[in-house]
Motif scaffolding. Structure first.
Motif, PDB file in Angstrom:
ATOM      1  N   UNK A  70       6.601   6.428   0.833  1.00  0.00           N
ATOM      2  CA  UNK A  70       6.856   6.786   2.223  1.00  0.00           C
ATOM      3  C   UNK A  70       6.620   5.596   3.158  1.00  0.00           C
ATOM      4  N   UNK A  71       6.623   4.395   2.623  1.00  0.00           N
ATOM      5  CA  UNK A  71       6.456   3.224   3.470  1.00  0.00           C
ATOM      6  C   UNK A  71       7.557   3.167   4.522  1.00  0.00           C
ATOM      7  N   UNK A  72       7.152   2.853   5.759  1.00  0.00           N
ATOM      8  CA  UNK A  72       8.035   2.708   6.912  1.00  0.00           C
ATOM      9  C   UNK A  72       8.634   4.034   7.383  1.00  0.00           C
ATOM     10  N   UNK A  79       0.301  -4.129   8.543  1.00  0.00           N
ATOM     11  CA  UNK A  79       0.263  -4.058   9.996  1.00  0.00           C
ATOM     12  C   UNK A  79      -0.022  -2.649  10.507  1.00  0.00           C
ATOM     13  N   UNK A  80      -0.188  -1.672   9.616  1.00  0.00           N
ATOM     14  CA  UNK A  80      -0.451  -0.342  10.149  1.00  0.00           C
ATOM     15  C   UNK A  80      -1.876  -0.257  10.686  1.00  0.00           C
ATOM     16  N   UNK A  81      -2.147   0.746  11.486  1.00  0.00           N
ATOM     17  CA  UNK A  81      -3.425   0.885  12.180  1.00  0.00           C
ATOM     18  C   UNK A  81      -4.057   2.234  11.846  1.00  0.00           C
ATOM     19  N   UNK A 104       2.866   5.079   6.046  1.00  0.00           N
ATOM     20  CA  UNK A 104       2.761   3.947   5.128  1.00  0.00           C
ATOM     21  C   UNK A 104       1.650   4.169   4.109  1.00  0.00           C
ATOM     22  N   UNK A 105       1.919   3.793   2.861  1.00  0.00           N
ATOM     23  CA  UNK A 105       0.911   3.894   1.812  1.00  0.00           C
ATOM     24  C   UNK A 105       0.908   5.218   1.080  1.00  0.00           C
ATOM     25  N   UNK A 106       1.711   6.191   1.514  1.00  0.00           N
ATOM     26  CA  UNK A 106       1.732   7.503   0.872  1.00  0.00           C
ATOM     27  C   UNK A 106       2.955   7.634  -0.031  1.00  0.00           C
TER      28      UNK A 106
END
Length: 897
Positions: free
Chosen positions: A438-440, A357-359, A460-462
């Motif tokens: 580092x999600x959320x 859901x991240x942009x 998110x994703x890092x």
């Protein structure tokens, strides 16, 4: 019905967008074998377990050299090893290992209940690896892919496996109650080379059931641009109703606004906007950004807006790439979408297919046919996973490997020398000192003057590096995520860290509180009053930090030198050390804790003129206070630590507070309801109360049993009264404190014989449980008097009880003549006094103890008299028999004179 209203900003809108035919940048052309689905727990007898592999490449594909290893989380050892040599994937790329009763039939059959339920792991190893045999310990050598899973009954049992196989990621929670019937663990593509796992209905030998996400606000859903005529559509997915926003097109050759469109919708849904890119200098590269607000805020020809977009899509080809300034502003930390085919002939057809859901991430898009007003036509597999992240429907999960700790703000550089401000940075750190997801996690910057969020960054994703560091900043410091220069304001402002699924700025209040992890509130000289609101919300009762530009010859940062989160006293002004251990000052040598130092007096008064608070310590004269911490505990058990400095005076007293003669000041503790206060020795010298702190003295104002267990002391509650000050008046015993008028810096007012009055009263006892003692007498008197009487006031009074009455005789002490008068008046007019009949019963009958003693003595006297009379009469009745006496036959010896 969806209604969309579009109008031009300053002239007839001509949105122009040019694309080349593209392929996903992360799409691998080489063979890629992954674990795509695992079903480890079936209803009843576990007869439909399986592990599904998927290969993206030339199929069928040989599996020679590959091995599946099943690990037990209890001991982190292998319980099953399967050599895949000699096997082939099917023509679609699938390969199945599972129960013999499973349909479709697996290539390698297993007995029922062969796959353990968790905490466990399944790992895939490649040809070049060090083989692990059954009973061998978990290994990361030659690892290609892995899934670590656990259950609710053993949430933290897979920590050891995760630290080796999926470092930094949370083990997947395989919830058997997630779906009605059976469920499996299914891998779904997120973005780029990021994958996650979801719980879904089992799909052996078929594409996974990955749920499509829904937007919180709005995002770009599809881009469809024809090459030759530069005509096309931009499809938006709106999750909010009754909202206005703007779609802005940037020209990458100038970073100027080419055009903007204002969009209003009265309900959510999918809708399209026609676009044209004919005005772009280079149609092969451009950028779209969605902003909240009207299009009048984004007129044609304006420079790149530093207002953060809701979503953005940036693209280019190998020759025409957008500037770093544009990408850092619109998609910080992400990469532009790369066109790899000819745009003039093929155009561009891309769809958002990532399940996250991240942009503001072009990596979520792939080349797909257009699907107007329908869900996007996405393919399941997109790339080989390099970083594996995990999510559940329950929302964000904390790292269970280190469940007691979370990310901290470690170093903040808000002001660098020169006008460019191109060496600013913010460093995050995970106290585990290891690689962590580092999600959320969100980094938010808040303006201290208007309390508005001016920058918000999603992480998110890092992952952190192997030492737990993650760097966000200007290009010169080599960050993980680059942000434009001069973004971090100099103050008064705040840098805040949150753990949250939605953006923290969506919270209704200006300064978000939900999910707050850490915060640094800082200021410039003379700006203290401007940050009162932001300080109260984020770091209450603390003074904002000052990044003093004159503290060091070169640059300086605010560096963390303690581990307490949301505690500004943990920071020091030091030289910059990005990605390294902070350059903290050497901790001073702390001597052993001083002997004989005690809390002597405490006072808190909230009045119309503010708060009056002081704490007085007493000990040997000139005692150093290094390493001592005064800790205030609130009713909610939150702590506020005050490190002490200096030494006691020649009179042995040391005064802390906001009174005129204080030796050390104390910040105003607004609306803090005290439960207890502790004087502690902290051997680390951090100035913060910690697990290694040693309590030297304490004062408890609450009768909450939880507090007493927390302090691990046999504490006695101090009763409040008409006085605001509590003074120590005894060195031992159960009762140490009395309430009296305040005497900061002077000798305490304690009960004294100089202000005594005689007591000889009979009082009616109340129903209050307890023994007949001085404590009950204190309760009876103070209940009527309310004049600050404690057990120390009546320590010389003799107390006895009989038939619901209490008799008290002796001197009652007082701290002053005024208190003595109050006590005397209470004794003379006491409503608890016994009736005259009760008085005679107590005093007229004499003391029950004396009567008993008298009776015993009388009985003993009568017994003695009776014994003597018996002996006398016995001898009188039996006289001596002289006739029976025998005469001596010896000759009488002459008497010698």
């Amino acid at each position: 019905m969806l209604r969309v209203f579009i109008r031009a900003a300053a002239m007839r809108v001509e949105l122009s967008l040019g694309f080349l035919l593209l392929m996903c940048i992360f799409k691998e052309t080489t063979q890629c074998l992954i674990i795509s689905e695992v079903n480890c727990d079936n209803p009843k007898l576990d007869t439909h377990e399986f592990v599904e592999l998927y290969n993206d490449g030339m199929n069928p594909t040989s599996l020679d050299g590959y091995t599946l290893v099943f690990y037990n989380g209890n001991g982190d050892i292998a319980y099953r090893v399967i050599d895949l040599s000699g096997q082939l994937t099917d023509y679609r790329g699938f390969f199945l290992v599972g129960s013999a009763e499973l349909t479709p039939h697996p290539a390698i059959s297993l007995p029922p209940n062969s796959v353990q339920n968790g905490p466990d792991a399944i790992a895939l190893y490649g040809p070049n690896w060090d083989p692990v045999s059954v009973g061998g310990h978990v290994s990361g050598v030659g690892l290609l892919d892995a899934v670590v899973y656990t259950s609710r009954r053993s949430a933290e049992g897979a920590d050891g496996l995760a630290s080796v196989l999926t470092p930094g990621s949370v083990p997947f929670l395989e919830d058997e109650s997630a779906l009605e019937g059976d469920e499996s663990i299914q891998r779904c593509w997120q973005s780029g080379n990021l994958w996650t796992f979801y719980t879904g209905p089992p799909t052996p030998m078929w594409v996974n059931h990955c749920p499509p996400p829904t937007p919180v606000k709005v995002w770009i859903n599809e881009v469809d641009i024809n090459g030759p005529d530069r005509q096309g559509l931009v499809e938006l997915n709106l999750g909010m109703a009754n909202w206005t926003f703007s779609l802005v097109l940037y020209d990458i050759t100038t970073d100027l606004i080419s055009s903007s469109v204002e969009v209003s919708a009265d309900e959510g849904g999918i809708f399209t906007i026609p676009v044209q890119t004919e005005n772009l200098a280079v149609p092969q590269s451009a950028a779209f950004a969605l902003y909240g607000g009207p299009s009048t805020d984004f007129p044609k020809g304006d420079p790149l807006s530093h207002k953060q977009p809701i979503d953005a899509f940036v693209y280019g080809d190998s020759v025409h790439m957008p500037s770093e300034n544009l990408t850092e502003t619109l998609i910080p930390g992400r990469k532009p979408f790369i066109l790899t085919e000819s745009f003039p002939t093929a155009g561009v057809h891309v769809s958002r297919c990532g399940v996250t859901e991240w942009t503001r991430d072009p990596g979520l898009f792939v080349t797909r046919p257009r699907s107007p007003d329908k869900p996007n036509d996405c393919v399941w597999f997109q790339s080989c996973p390099l970083n594996m992240t995990f999510s559940t429907k329950a929302g964000p999960s904390y790292p269970s490997i280190h469940s007691g700790i979370d990310f901290l703000l470690n170093e903040v550089n808000t002001n660098t020398p020169g006008g460019a401000e191109d060496e600013e940075f913010i460093e995050l750190w995970h106290p585990s000192g290891s690689r962590m997801s580092l999600d959320f996690i969100w980094l938010v910057m808040i303006n201290g003057q208007n309390t508005e969020v001016y920058y918000e960054l999603e992480l998110n994703g890092y992952f952190t590096d192997d030492d737990g560091y993650f760097l966000i900043g200007s290009a010169k410091v080599g960050p993980d995520i680059r942000i434009p220069s001069n973004i971090i304001q100099n103050g008064p402002d705040a840098v805040v860290l949150y753990r949250s699924k939605p953006p923290p700025s969506q919270e209704s209040q200006n300064i978000p509180r939900s999910g707050l992890l850490d915060a640094v509130v800082y200021r410039t000289r003379g700006s203290d009053k401007r940050v009162s609101e932001i300080t109260q919300a984020l770091t209450p009762r603390q003074i904002p930090l000052l990044e003093d530009i004159s503290a060091l010859p070169g640059d300086e940062t605010l560096s963390r030198c303690g581990t307490e989160r949301l505690n500004l006293s943990a920071f020091r002004v030091t030289s910059p050390t990005p990605r390294k251990q902070n350059n903290c000052p050497t901790k001073p040598t702390i001597p052993p804790p001083p002997e004989g130092l005690l809390i002597n007096e405490f006072n808190i008064l909230n009045g119309t003129d503010g708060q009056r608070l002081f704490v007085e310590l007493k000990g040997p004269p000139l005692t150093p206070l290094n390493g001592l911490v005064l800790v205030f505990l609130g009713q909610d058990f939150k702590e506020f630590s005050v490190p002490l400095t200096g030494s006691t005076g020649t009179d042995g007293l040391y005064l802390i507070g906001n009174v005129s003669n204080a030796d050390q000041g104390l910040p105003v503790l607004d609306q803090l309801e005290f439960a207890a206060m502790l004087l502690c020795f902290e051997p680390s010298g951090s100035g913060v109360y910690g697990k290694n702190s040693r309590s030297l003295d304490w004062l408890v104002l609450s009768d909450d049993p939880k507090l007493h267990r927390l302090l691990q002391h046999n504490t006695t509650r101090v009763e409040s009264s008409i006085f605001d000050s509590f003074s120590r008046c005894a060195s031992d015993g159960a009762v140490l404190w009395v309430s009296s008028q305040e005497t900061p810096g002077l000798q305490n007012l304690c009960p004294s014989p100089a202000f005594s009055s005689s007591m000889d009263v009979c009082l009616q006892r109340k129903s209050k449980p307890g023994n007949c003692d001085q404590e009950e007498l204190t309760y009876l008197l103070e209940n009527v008097c309310n004049c600050g009487i404690s057990s120390l006031h009546v320590k010389g009074v003799n107390v006895s009880c009989e038939a619901g009455m209490l008799d008290a005789q002796g001197p009652v002490l007082a701290v002053s003549g005024q208190q003595r008068e109050q006590i005397t008046e209470t004794l003379n007019n006491n409503k608890l006094s016994c009736s005259p009949a009760q008085e005679r019963q107590v005093h007229g009958a004499g003391s029950p103890v004396a009567l008993q003693v008298g009776l015993v003595l009388a009985a003993l006297l009568l017994f003695a008299l009776g014994a003597a009379l018996f002996v006398y009469l016995y001898k009188k009745r039996r006289p001596a028999d002289y006739l029976s006496m025998q005469l001596s036959e010896q000759v009488e010896t002459p008497l010698e004179l």
